[in-house]
Design a protein around this motif. Sequence first.
Motif, PDB file in Angstrom:
ATOM      1  N   UNK A 143       8.146  -2.511  -2.623  1.00 32.50           N
ATOM      2  CA  UNK A 143       9.411  -2.753  -2.683  1.00 32.50           C
ATOM      3  C   UNK A 143      10.493  -1.535  -2.805  1.00 32.50           C
ATOM      4  N   UNK A 144      10.394  -0.536  -3.516  1.00 33.73           N
ATOM      5  CA  UNK A 144      10.840   0.313  -3.871  1.00 33.73           C
ATOM      6  C   UNK A 144      10.904   2.228  -2.368  1.00 33.73           C
ATOM      7  N   UNK A 145       9.275   1.774  -2.244  1.00 32.47           N
ATOM      8  CA  UNK A 145       9.213   2.735  -1.107  1.00 32.47           C
ATOM      9  C   UNK A 145      10.064   1.857   1.043  1.00 32.47           C
ATOM     10  N   UNK A 146       9.992   0.932   0.254  1.00 37.74           N
ATOM     11  CA  UNK A 146      10.876  -0.328   1.683  1.00 37.74           C
ATOM     12  C   UNK A 146      12.196  -0.022   1.441  1.00 37.74           C
ATOM     13  N   UNK A 147      12.560   0.018   0.542  1.00 41.50           N
ATOM     14  CA  UNK A 147      14.608   0.678  -0.280  1.00 41.50           C
ATOM     15  C   UNK A 147      14.154   2.119   0.563  1.00 41.50           C
ATOM     16  N   UNK A 148      13.791   2.764   0.161  1.00 37.03           N
ATOM     17  CA  UNK A 148      13.983   3.987   0.791  1.00 37.03           C
ATOM     18  C   UNK A 148      14.110   4.319   2.268  1.00 37.03           C
ATOM     19  N   UNK A 149      12.719   3.712   2.669  1.00 39.31           N
ATOM     20  CA  UNK A 149      12.439   4.124   4.111  1.00 39.31           C
ATOM     21  C   UNK A 149      13.589   3.357   4.757  1.00 39.31           C
TER      22      UNK A 149
ATOM     23  N   UNK B 215       0.535  -1.160   0.160  1.00 34.60           N
ATOM     24  CA  UNK B 215       0.292  -0.011  -0.076  1.00 34.60           C
ATOM     25  C   UNK B 215       0.361   1.225   0.011  1.00 34.60           C
ATOM     26  N   UNK B 216       2.302   1.276   0.217  1.00 35.31           N
ATOM     27  CA  UNK B 216       2.830   2.158   0.763  1.00 35.31           C
ATOM     28  C   UNK B 216       3.797   2.730  -0.605  1.00 35.31           C
ATOM     29  N   UNK B 217       3.639   2.214  -1.444  1.00 35.59           N
ATOM     30  CA  UNK B 217       4.579   1.835  -3.079  1.00 35.59           C
ATOM     31  C   UNK B 217       5.295   0.676  -3.339  1.00 35.59           C
TER      32      UNK B 217
END
Length: 388
Positions: free
Chosen positions: A270-276, A266-268
């Motif tokens: 794998x790319x979002x998890x990497x960025x976070x 929901x937050x985007x």
Amino acid sequence: MTDVDTPELRPERPFFSSGPTAKPPGWSFDRLKTESLGRSHRSKIGKERLKYAIDLTRELLGVPQDYLIGIMPGSDTGALECAMWTMLGKGPATVAAWESFGNVWIQDAAKQLKLKDLTVLDADYGQLPDLGSIPADNDIVFTWNGTTSGVRIADTDFIADDRTGVTINDATSAIFAQPMDWPKLDATTFSWQKVMGSEAAHGMLILSPRAVERIESYDPSWPLPKLFRLKKGGQLNRAIFEGATINTPSMMATEDYIASLEWAKSIGGLPAMHDRADANARIMTDWIEATPWLRNMVDDPKLRTNTGVCFVFQGAFYDRLDDETKATVPKKIAAMLEELGVAYDFNGYRDAPPSLRVWCGGTVEQEDLKRLIPWIEWAYAQVKAELS
């Protein structure tokens, strides 16, 4: 008394453990689906939910379609040891380690499996061994990210494209936070309790076609406990990789893992998890670099993790303490902040050098890390005054 003021703001979620890690933001029990609870894992809904967990894992991680994903008992340890017990022993093997969990795999290979043609590569905390020395015909067991040292591999150049051996990758504190080089990985394992903040006791085993070929063409000389038996009738039991688990899984833990995966999506994704994770780790590493009485356990910036950031103490005050007293400094800080409800479970690993370890994976919020830092500074001032 010290000249460091008590911070005003506390982390809203004081969960900085490196496993089990913080739940995703907004997590609550009432968000879990419960239809599968109290049902057999072999029921229609049980199999559907287990398969959904596998399918979501594939989607989020970008696992190639010809790779298989199975749910295993025993967390990452069960999945990793299953890979070792079923795949190693056919030819020469190298086991590489640079922290405590990697050393467990060394002990497995040397003392339990007693591999005849075994090379061990190890390094002190904060360092990497010479991975480039591994021959292309060796099976390789390695930990992508050193959970207890904060060291990660910089790349997979040490794995030959034309290798004849298989690679077994313990990715538990890296996956969902660092990109996996799937063409170089034959057996990859992780647990739900790490980067996704889910419940413990279950692990994932991801097999490449090369790994499947090894399992189907090779029978190890040692006995295999039931929990490690991946074959049926001489062939890989593919039902395991469709949700038919080897033993009974917890459907509540499964629903919790699914909820974490759905949150990440929901937050985007794998790319979002990497960025976070990258942004969180940057907060901690920038502070460590700017703080004269701290040092990142990993000297080389290219090898520093973006999940379990480990740091040690230095400076004139700390250096004049005896070794026994030095070991108490991080313990006192962690205990003080836990008692205040500011931060939980961030003392360094028991076998690591005296240190603190702050989890920075994607389920942690930046604001909580920013609020944690002044509390560590405050607690250090209290400890320094006590020991001076």
